[in-house]
Structures are given as structure tokens and as C-alpha cells.
Design an enzyme around this catalytic site. Structure first.
Site, short mmCIF file in Angstrom:
data_model
loop_
_atom_site.label_atom_id
_atom_site.label_comp_id
_atom_site.label_asym_id
_atom_site.label_seq_id
_atom_site.Cartn_x
_atom_site.Cartn_y
_atom_site.Cartn_z
N HIS A 1 -2.26 7.23 7.21
CA HIS A 1 -1.30 8.16 6.60
C HIS A 1 -1.98 9.48 6.21
O HIS A 1 -1.37 10.54 6.30
CB HIS A 1 -0.65 7.55 5.34
N HIS B 1 -4.08 1.18 7.54
CA HIS B 1 -2.71 1.72 7.59
C HIS B 1 -2.58 2.91 6.65
O HIS B 1 -2.06 3.96 7.03
CB HIS B 1 -1.72 0.60 7.23
N GLU B 2 -3.06 2.75 5.42
CA GLU B 2 -2.93 3.83 4.43
C GLU B 2 -3.84 5.01 4.76
O GLU B 2 -3.46 6.17 4.59
CB GLU B 2 -3.21 3.31 3.02
N CYS C 1 6.39 -0.29 7.13
CA CYS C 1 5.98 0.84 6.30
C CYS C 1 7.14 1.25 5.40
O CYS C 1 8.29 1.32 5.85
CB CYS C 1 5.58 2.01 7.22
N LEU C 2 6.82 1.53 4.15
CA LEU C 2 7.85 1.97 3.21
C LEU C 2 8.49 3.28 3.64
O LEU C 2 9.62 3.57 3.26
CB LEU C 2 7.26 2.09 1.80
N GLY D 1 0.83 -1.19 0.00
CA GLY D 1 0.00 0.00 0.00
C GLY D 1 0.86 1.24 0.00
O GLY D 1 2.04 1.20 0.38
N GLN E 1 3.11 9.83 1.22
CA GLN E 1 4.37 9.10 1.18
C GLN E 1 5.22 9.42 -0.04
O GLN E 1 6.39 9.03 -0.10
CB GLN E 1 4.11 7.59 1.26
#
Length: 152
Positions: free
Chosen positions: A135, A131-132, A89-90, A47, A52
Site C-alpha cells: 500500500h 500487503h500493507e 482488502c478493506l 492490517g 487507506q
């Protein structure tokens, strides 16, 4: 389409509340394309949210192996149950954490054509969507993690 540099923890944009998208147009379609391409290029992400890649807009992409989901202005409208799983997480490379989240969610938003989307799900997809969406509120998984550890 383009692959963007993924913004890492410490960047202000990751702590801002992302801006609502007033209409889905070619610019937003391109943003969704860029999000997907960047997520896939990262190799290990499921995701990615617009903040991000440094864009403070309410758009996310998710692919847990069942195909790409693109959402504009997504919101969790219902949730139930409890699930504790390890997340990464990226934007926070090398860190994982055990995060408590609702086990089932209902998410509403718009697709790339501006049409309403209503998803009721559980498991990994429910976790990835939450999660997204976090963000978009300036919330990182490390804010919710009960235990944080470095990955090898």
C-alpha cells in the site's frame, strides 16, 4: 483517537508512493493510534496502511491475533520461499484474490518511539506485512492477484 473512513479503490492516494516519515513525533503517534482504531472498528481487517485513511505517509498497523504491530517507514529487507493465499482488502470491499508472495520475510522499520524494529516472520503475519507495505508503494493486491473473485 478517531475512526476514519477507509478510502476505497479508485482514490488517487491508494496509487501514490507514500512519503517517508522524517521523525516519529506526537503527530505520528496519533496517526498510528487512528490507524489501529480504524482497523479494529472495521471488524474484519488485520492490517491498515496510512494511505487507506487518506494519509500519504509510510505508516502501517497489523494485528493477526498476536497483538498490534505498528511500523513507521517499514521495508522488506529479505524474503524467501513462495506462498499462494487468498487476500482481501478493506479498501476493496467484496473482492478477494489469490496472491503469490514470498513465504518468509524480514521487515525493518521504526516503532512508535522511533526505535528500530526488525521482524523475521512467515505465515499470515508475513503476508499481512507485505500487503500493507505494498500500500505504501501504491500497489494493491488486485495488481498481483492470479485470480480475482467477488465474495458473497
Amino acid at each position: 483517537m478517531a475512526v476514519y473512513q477507509i478510502v476505497e479503490v479508485g482514490a488517487e492516494v491508494l496509487r501514490e508512493q507514500a512519503k517517508e516519515i522524517p521523525e516519529v513525533n506526537k503527530t505520528i503517534e496519533k496517526l498510528l493510534d487512528n490507524l489501529a482504531e480504524t482497523m479494529y472498528a472495521a471488524g474484519n481487517g488485520i492490517g491498515l496502511a496510512a494511505p487507506q485513511i487518506g494519509v500519504s505517509k509510510r505508516a502501517i498497523v497489523v494485528d493477526v491475533g498476536e497483538g498490534l504491530i505498528e511500523l513507521v517507514n517499514p521495508v522488506v529487507v529479505e524474503s524467501s520461499g513462495v506462498s499462494v493465499e487468498t487476500e482481501g482488502c478493506l479498501s476493496i470491499p467484496g473482492v478477494n484474490g489469490d496472491v503469490v508472495r514470498p513465504a518468509q520475510v524480514r521487515v525493518k522499520g521504526l516503532d512508535r518511539k522511533g526505535e528500530p524494529v526488525d521482524i523475521t516472520t512467515d505465515g499470515l503475519l508475513a503476508r499481512a506485512l507485505q500487503h500493507e507495505i505494498d500500500h505504501l508503494e501504491g500497489i494493491l493486491f488486485i495488481d498481483k492477484a492470479k485470480k480475482i473473485y467477488r465474495s458473497k
